[in-house]
Motif scaffolding. Structure first.
Motif, short mmCIF file in Angstrom:
data_model
loop_
_atom_site.label_atom_id
_atom_site.label_comp_id
_atom_site.label_asym_id
_atom_site.label_seq_id
_atom_site.Cartn_x
_atom_site.Cartn_y
_atom_site.Cartn_z
N ASP A 1 0.86 -1.18 0.00
CA ASP A 1 0.00 0.00 0.00
C ASP A 1 0.89 1.23 0.00
O ASP A 1 2.09 1.15 0.28
N GLY A 2 0.29 2.38 -0.32
CA GLY A 2 1.07 3.61 -0.36
C GLY A 2 0.42 4.65 -1.24
O GLY A 2 -0.65 4.42 -1.84
N PRO A 3 1.05 5.82 -1.36
CA PRO A 3 0.43 6.94 -2.06
C PRO A 3 0.23 6.74 -3.56
O PRO A 3 -0.53 7.47 -4.19
N ALA A 4 0.92 5.77 -4.16
CA ALA A 4 0.77 5.54 -5.60
C ALA A 4 -0.38 4.59 -5.93
O ALA A 4 -0.62 4.32 -7.11
N ARG A 5 -1.09 4.14 -4.92
CA ARG A 5 -2.15 3.16 -5.17
C ARG A 5 -3.22 3.72 -6.11
O ARG A 5 -3.70 3.02 -7.01
N GLY A 6 -3.61 4.98 -5.92
CA GLY A 6 -4.65 5.57 -6.76
C GLY A 6 -4.26 5.58 -8.23
O GLY A 6 -5.07 5.23 -9.10
N SER A 7 -3.04 5.99 -8.53
CA SER A 7 -2.60 6.03 -9.93
C SER A 7 -2.52 4.62 -10.51
O SER A 7 -2.79 4.41 -11.70
N MET A 8 -2.19 3.64 -9.68
CA MET A 8 -2.15 2.26 -10.15
C MET A 8 -3.56 1.76 -10.46
O MET A 8 -3.78 1.09 -11.48
N GLU A 9 -4.52 2.08 -9.61
CA GLU A 9 -5.90 1.67 -9.86
C GLU A 9 -6.43 2.29 -11.15
O GLU A 9 -7.12 1.63 -11.93
#
Length: 380
Positions: free
Chosen positions: A232-240
């Motif tokens: 998990d981490g701050p890049a999760r949104g861009s990955m989704e």
């Protein structure tokens, strides 16, 4: 000495805490100085100040640390640093002022910007003449430090310490990688690809998804693929968003952060482990996967190459296309995958064993005690 320590949970924090515990069990008297707030712990000195965002630094850290070191006179000061660790380097300055032996362990890979910063600090402070002994966690991480420090600072490789006994596959669980060479056009079982790590921008996790997309394009459609990216981490949104944009949500999952036991369970049902970060200084998750028997695909220029040889414990690539080709090969060449799994299961990794790590640090401590801080040491 470490900027960050428990209760913070990160790679350096956990590694330092495990080292402290293991050294104490071995009979060493270990005390910790840190700028991290938290509850009192035996032998832990929290030198904290009110700082924006709870940054782990103290504006008068050098003075506080110097007085503590002069009073306690430790046999050696072991400083743990990331790429940029102001409190840790305050500890270096304090130890040199107190004329104490200093070992500096760098846990991160120095990128070009970091190398430039330390070159400037070398000119401004002359830190390469302070009688320091350096260690880092892999040969890949050591190379840029040696290039900046020159001959004035010996840099030894002492890997991270890990208890790998819990990662070995159970005797009653044997992954069937397919059994033999694939007949062209013959359908076969699903191949499960797994990656583990913090979803932080510096780890470039979206590149991992590009790699997986390239793998799916290379591997015949008759071979079903499934990928699990744990963390998990701050890049999760861009990955989704990337997964949704490229219609990958049906076969790539982001389950979030898992416990050690949960990760071990996933590895038991996996076929290939991918560690694509270009500046991975060591690769703890990759070593755990290697201990679990999985073929590991990683960058040839990363610290993973210290314990993964191309074609033996896994496959190495120098760039994203090379990594995609390696993963694709393992997905389609069942004989190669089976041979690597058999080798990894029959030959547990020696990297990361605590006896080896403790011996490496004991050697570094002895060499630091032989090296006296020189007259050019900082006076303030």
């Amino acid at each position: 000495m470490s900027d960050c320590y428990l209760p913070r949970l990160g790679g350096i924090e956990v590694q330092v805490a495990d080292l402290v515990r293991t050294q104490r069990e071995a009979g060493h008297d270990v005390e910790v100085a840190t700028a991290t707030r938290g509850e009192p712990l035996p032998g832990v000195h929290r030198i904290v100040a009110r700082m924006p965002f709870d940054l782990p630094v103290h504006p008068f850290g050098v003075g506080h640390l110097t007085r503590r070191m002069v009073a306690s006179r430790p046999d050696v000061v072991h400083v743990h640093a990331g790429a940029v660790s102001p409190f840790a380097w305050m500890g270096v300055r304090a130890a040199v002022r107190a004329r104490l032996p200093v070992v500096v362990t760098v846990h991160s890979m120095w990128d070009p910007v970091t190398r430039g910063l330390y070159r400037l600090l070398r000119l401004a402070t002359g830190w390469h003449r302070w009688g320091l002994v350096g260690t880092t966690v892999s040969n890949a991480a050591a190379a840029p430090i040696r290039a900046v420090a020159g001959r004035g600072v010996p840099v030894h490789v002492v890997s991270n310490g890990l208890d790998l006994t819990g990662w070995r596959p159970h005797d009653d669980h044997v992954t069937d990688p397919g059994g033999g060479p694939q007949v062209a056009g013959e359908p076969r079982g699903e191949v499960h690809i797994v990656a583990v790590g913090r979803l932080a921008p510096r780890k470039q996790p979206v590149r991992l998804l590009r790699l997986l997309r390239e793998v799916r394009a290379r591997v015949p459609a008759s071979i079903p693929l499934r990928a699990t990216v744990i963390g998990d981490g701050p890049a999760r949104g861009s990955m989704e968003r990337y997964l949704a944009k490229h219609a990958m949500t049906g076969w790539v999952s982001l389950p979030g952060r898992y416990s050690r036991e949960q990760i071990a369970k996933v590895l038991e049902s996996s076929d290939v482990f991918v560690a694509p970060a270009p500046r991975e200084s060591f690769g703890i998750a990759a070593l755990e996967a290697r201990a679990a028997g999985l073929p590991v695909v990683a960058r040839a220029q990363s610290g993973v190459a210290d314990f993964v040889r191309h074609g033996t414990e896994g496959l190495l690539g120098r760039d994203l296309p090379g990594l995609a080709a390696a993963v694709s090969r393992l997905c389609t060449d069942t004989a190669l995958r089976a041979s690597i799994i058999a080798h990894n299961r029959a030959n547990p990794p020696t990297a990361g064993s605590w006896p080896t790590v403790l011996s490496g640090f004991d050697t570094a401590y002895a060499r630091a005690r032989e090296a006296r801080p020189r007259p050019s040491s900082p006076s303030r």
